[in-house]
Design a protein around this motif. Structure first.
Motif, mmCIF file in Angstrom:
data_model
loop_
_atom_site.group_PDB
_atom_site.id
_atom_site.type_symbol
_atom_site.label_atom_id
_atom_site.label_comp_id
_atom_site.label_asym_id
_atom_site.label_seq_id
_atom_site.Cartn_x
_atom_site.Cartn_y
_atom_site.Cartn_z
ATOM 1 N N ILE A 1 50.403 47.260 38.729
ATOM 2 C CA ILE A 1 49.907 46.886 39.551
ATOM 3 C C ILE A 1 48.722 46.210 39.337
ATOM 4 C CG2 ILE A 1 48.438 46.711 41.995
ATOM 5 C CD1 ILE A 1 50.430 48.757 42.750
ATOM 6 N N VAL B 1 49.480 43.781 36.651
ATOM 7 C CA VAL B 1 49.802 42.564 37.083
ATOM 8 C C VAL B 1 48.906 41.339 37.554
ATOM 9 C CG1 VAL B 1 51.176 41.114 39.073
ATOM 10 C CG2 VAL B 1 52.007 42.865 37.887
ATOM 11 N N TYR C 1 52.312 44.084 43.948
ATOM 12 C CA TYR C 1 53.067 43.027 43.115
ATOM 13 C C TYR C 1 52.558 41.386 44.143
ATOM 14 C CZ TYR C 1 55.470 46.168 39.472
ATOM 15 O OH TYR C 1 55.263 47.207 39.062
#
Length: 402
Positions: free
Chosen positions: A254, A257, A306
């Motif tokens: 995460i 991202v 995400y």
């Protein structure tokens, strides 16, 4: 100013920022392994990050002033050496207070010695494409979640947190010291600190006048609340995802991202700032940031994390370089280190709130929801404050008025 070496400065700055930011922001990856091995509380370990941001705040204007006086290279070298040494020492800490001081105080001080001089240096090398250049350096810093965070997670799995942190110290020294040697003072200041063309719109302004101006105060306050908005979400979202049942290795992605989205955000906001004006773009970005961090309250699965991480990363990373652009447009080049250092000081104070308050919220309520709600409120405050900023009159306008 179109000297081709300016892009070498951008590349070196991106690398330095990536390693420095990655080293400091690796602490969220270490958080749970450290707590499990040592028995230290999440709040106690998080406090090291708070101390780090406070140290950055106290050191930013000092390093910025030294950079204005002696040039960025010696300051960057000092910061690189201190950062590597402090990571190595922190990896050997046997007590919580020792770790808090070694990681927090020293790593925070060293990181300030990287961020402030390189941003001030880059603004001096560019008269055109300044927003893009500053954003590219910041994009290098944004590479940290995609490089240093996964590396730290992988190292922790194989070496434990102590071995992993020591390895990061070696990597930092090997990359940052050579990169520091590539950095040069901007040509306009290379030979004469009183160069008549260094002043921009306020060439005759003194440092004392600059730091007492309403413009400086507004930028500091806006940056404080802006950084307070995203500090808690940046630091605690990996831990929050784990509490939602997401495995640690997946939770760390995460962060990656968010960092990848941040790279596009930095470049996108930089181009938009050059085209539409840095202040206008920054105000809109602060508004979007406030509601983006609030969205974390409503997610609990990896796909949702995400999606929100992409939005948060794109926005908060994009907004941060624009402060340096606004500063360069309003203050003399010869004091860029000091003024950007002051802004960084305010931002670091804002960043210091998130790790500690987020840890306290979680320890008290066993939930991070209130942290994200509070972050949204601070984001709205940042936007409202920046809307009050009024640029200095241009020199030509001042002469005409006279």
């Amino acid at each position: 100013m179109n000297h081709p070496y300016r892009w070498v400065i951008v590349a070196a700055g991106g690398l330095l920022g990536c390693v420095a930011a990655g080293s400091m922001f690796s602490l969220p990856v270490f958080l749970r392994p450290m707590a499990q091995e040592t028995g230290w509380s999440v709040t106690g370990i998080s406090t090291a990050m708070t101390i780090g941001f406070l140290a950055m705040a106290l050191a930013s204007m000092v390093w910025g002033g030294l950079s204005d006086r002696f040039g960025p290279r010696p300051v960057l070298l000092a910061g690189s050496v201190i950062l590597a040494a402090s990571l190595a020492l922190a990896s050997r800490a046997e007590t919580l207070i020792g770790f808090q001081l070694l990681f927090g105080l020293l790593v925070g001080t060293a990181t300030a010695a990287v961020f402030v001089p390189i941003m001030a240096c880059v603004t001096g090398w560019f008269e055109t494409q300044r927003g893009l250049a500053v954003s590219l350096v910041s994009a290098g810093m944004g590479m940290a979640p995609m490089t240093m965070a996964p590396l730290a997670a992988w190292l922790v799995t194989g070496q434990g947190w102590r071995g992993a942190m020591l390895t990061l110290a070696v990597i930092a020294a090997a990359l940052m010291i050579p990169a520091s040697l590539l950095v040069r003072r901007a040509p306009a200041l290379a030979h004469d600190d009183s160069h008549p063309e260094d002043g921009g719109p306020q060439g005759g302004m003194s440092v004392s006048t600059a730091v007492r101006s309403p413009q400086f105060a507004v930028l500091m306050l806006a940056n404080f609340f802006c950084c307070a908005t995203h500090s808690g979400p940046i630091f605690h979202t990996v831990s929050y995802a784990v509490t939602c049942g997401i495995p640690m290795i997946a939770a760390v992605t995460i962060y990656s991202v968010e960092g990848l989205a941040g790279m596009f955000g930095r470049i996108g906001f930089g181009i938009a700032g050059d085209r539409f004006g840095a202040q206008r773009v920054l105000v809109l970005g602060l508004l979007a940031q406030a509601f983006a961090v609030l969205a974390y309250v409503f997610v609990g699965r990896l796909a949702g994390f995400y999606a929100v991480a992409m939005a948060v990363g794109f926005i908060y990373a994009g907004t941060m370089p624009l402060y340096a652009v606004i500063i360069r447009e309003n203050f003399p080049l010869r004091m860029m280190g000091t003024i950007i250092g002051g802004s960084a000081m305010a931002g670091s104070l804002g960043m210091s709130t998130g790790p500690l308050l987020g840890g306290l919220v979680y320890d008290r309520f066993d939930s991070y929801a209130l942290m994200y709600i509070g972050s949204c409120a601070m984001g709205l405050a940042a936007m409202l404050i920046l809307m009050t900023f009024r640029p200095f009159p241009r020199r030509g306008m001042q002469m005409a008025a006279a």
